[in-house]
Design a protein around this motif. Structure first.
Motif, PDB file in Angstrom:
ATOM      1  N   ILE A  89       0.886  -1.174   0.000  1.00  0.00           N
ATOM      2  CA  ILE A  89       0.000   0.000   0.000  1.00  0.00           C
ATOM      3  C   ILE A  89       0.922   1.222   0.000  1.00  0.00           C
ATOM      4  O   ILE A  89       1.527   1.534   1.024  1.00  0.00           O
ATOM      5  N   GLY A 115       2.410   0.592   3.557  1.00  0.00           N
ATOM      6  CA  GLY A 115       1.736  -0.468   4.293  1.00  0.00           C
ATOM      7  C   GLY A 115       1.745  -1.753   3.479  1.00  0.00           C
ATOM      8  O   GLY A 115       2.273  -1.800   2.361  1.00  0.00           O
ATOM      9  N   LYS A 117      -0.843  -5.280   2.578  1.00  0.00           N
ATOM     10  CA  LYS A 117      -2.125  -5.969   2.772  1.00  0.00           C
ATOM     11  C   LYS A 117      -2.094  -7.313   2.059  1.00  0.00           C
ATOM     12  O   LYS A 117      -1.307  -7.513   1.131  1.00  0.00           O
ATOM     13  N   GLU A 138      -9.745  -8.220   1.520  1.00  0.00           N
ATOM     14  CA  GLU A 138      -8.481  -7.537   1.791  1.00  0.00           C
ATOM     15  C   GLU A 138      -8.239  -7.526   3.286  1.00  0.00           C
ATOM     16  O   GLU A 138      -9.135  -7.202   4.054  1.00  0.00           O
ATOM     17  N   LYS A 139      -7.023  -7.898   3.652  1.00  0.00           N
ATOM     18  CA  LYS A 139      -6.679  -7.886   5.074  1.00  0.00           C
ATOM     19  C   LYS A 139      -5.420  -7.039   5.239  1.00  0.00           C
ATOM     20  O   LYS A 139      -4.410  -7.288   4.583  1.00  0.00           O
ATOM     21  N   ILE A 140      -5.506  -6.037   6.084  1.00  0.00           N
ATOM     22  CA  ILE A 140      -4.343  -5.170   6.306  1.00  0.00           C
ATOM     23  C   ILE A 140      -3.356  -5.904   7.209  1.00  0.00           C
ATOM     24  O   ILE A 140      -3.716  -6.375   8.288  1.00  0.00           O
ATOM     25  N   PRO A 143      -0.518  -1.268   8.532  1.00  0.00           N
ATOM     26  CA  PRO A 143      -1.218  -0.071   8.049  1.00  0.00           C
ATOM     27  C   PRO A 143      -0.246   0.925   7.418  1.00  0.00           C
ATOM     28  O   PRO A 143       0.910   1.002   7.834  1.00  0.00           O
TER      29      PRO A 143
END
Ligand SMILES: [Zn+2]
Length: 266
Positions: A89, A115, A117, A138-140, A143
């Motif tokens: 990210i 980040g 994900k 979607e799984k972070i 962050p």
């Protein structure tokens, strides 16, 4: 096909039905087969050929369609799978105005950090070839931290001649030079002695810059030095560096190296 069987004894009002075989080409699982069949629908032909069709598979034409001789049936095997992938990210830069800072200057208030994900994709294959990929979850994992940068908005600087407007301010490392051999590698008597790169003779107010940062010919206001003309260059003057002309070598040594602001005037 003959109904009833050809060995059946004939009697009154017996109906004999003759179904002519048709030729159908069937392509499935990388193989093409020409078959003779008395079946008339796609579904029945496939059942006769022993070709199983799953609900996802594409049958062309569809199973209820009626066939004529010479028709083709094509089965496209459709499968679905799930794939997890880690995706970066990228951080964004959030700009903030600072009306106590000069235009052209900026300061990072908080450093950005990318980040991470985990994205789950539903992947669809047709005959083993990927045809669609759709993110379903979607799984972070880490962050993202966006970067905050403040930008100056002030466009005037106070000088001995009052407020002067400028286009852009720079933070620079300033040094000083004179016309001497130590500073310019030219002896008095050298045809270029005391002559700047622009061709004009040196005088107080002449400065050397990196022309990729400040175009030659620009009028400047240099903090602690005053109004100046960018007319010279120097081997060590690269990037945010500026070299200020002074008439004597002693003055250049006293100046040393200083971090100052330089204003490119309008
Ligand atoms: Zn010198």
């Amino acid at each position: 096909m003959v109904e009833p069987e050809v060995s059946t004894a004939l009697k009154d009002e017996l109906v004999i039905r003759i179904t002519r075989a048709i030729s159908v080409r069937v392509t499935a699982d990388g193989k093409t087969v020409d078959m003779l069949t008395t079946k008339r629908t796609v579904k029945d032909v496939l059942a006769q050929a022993g070709i199983a069709v799953s609900p996802l598979d594409k049958v062309i034409p569809a199973g209820e369609n009626h066939l004529s001789s010479g028709d083709e049936i094509k089965i496209i095997r459709v499968t679905e799978g799930f794939e997890k992938q880690k995706v970066k990210i990228p951080y964004r830069i959030i700009k903030k105005e600072n009306n106590a800072m000069e235009k052209g200057l900026s300061r990072v208030l908080s450093k950005g950090k990318d980040g991470l994900k985990e994205v789950t994709y539903k992947v669809t294959f047709e005959d083993g070839r990927e045809v669609e990929r759709q993110a379903t979850e979607e799984k972070i994992i880490t962050p993202v931290q966006n970067e905050t940068v403040e930008f100056g908005t002030i466009t005037t600087v106070a000088t001995a001649r009052g407020e002067v407007r400028f286009k852009k301010a720079f933070r620079m490392l300033a040094t000083a030079y004179c016309a001497c051999k130590k500073c310019t590698n030219k002896e008095p008597g050298h045809p270029q002695y005391g002559i700047t790169y622009s061709g004009i003779p040196v005088r107080p107010g002449i400065v050397a810059v990196d022309p990729r940062v400040i175009p030659l010919g620009s009028r400047l206001y240099v903090e602690g030095y005053g109004f100046a003309l960018a007319a010279d260059i120097g081997g060590a003057i690269k990037g945010n560096r500026i070299d200020l002309y002074y008439p004597t070598h002693g003055e250049t040594e006293r100046y040393g190296a200083r971090r100052i602001k330089v204003y490119l005037l309008e």
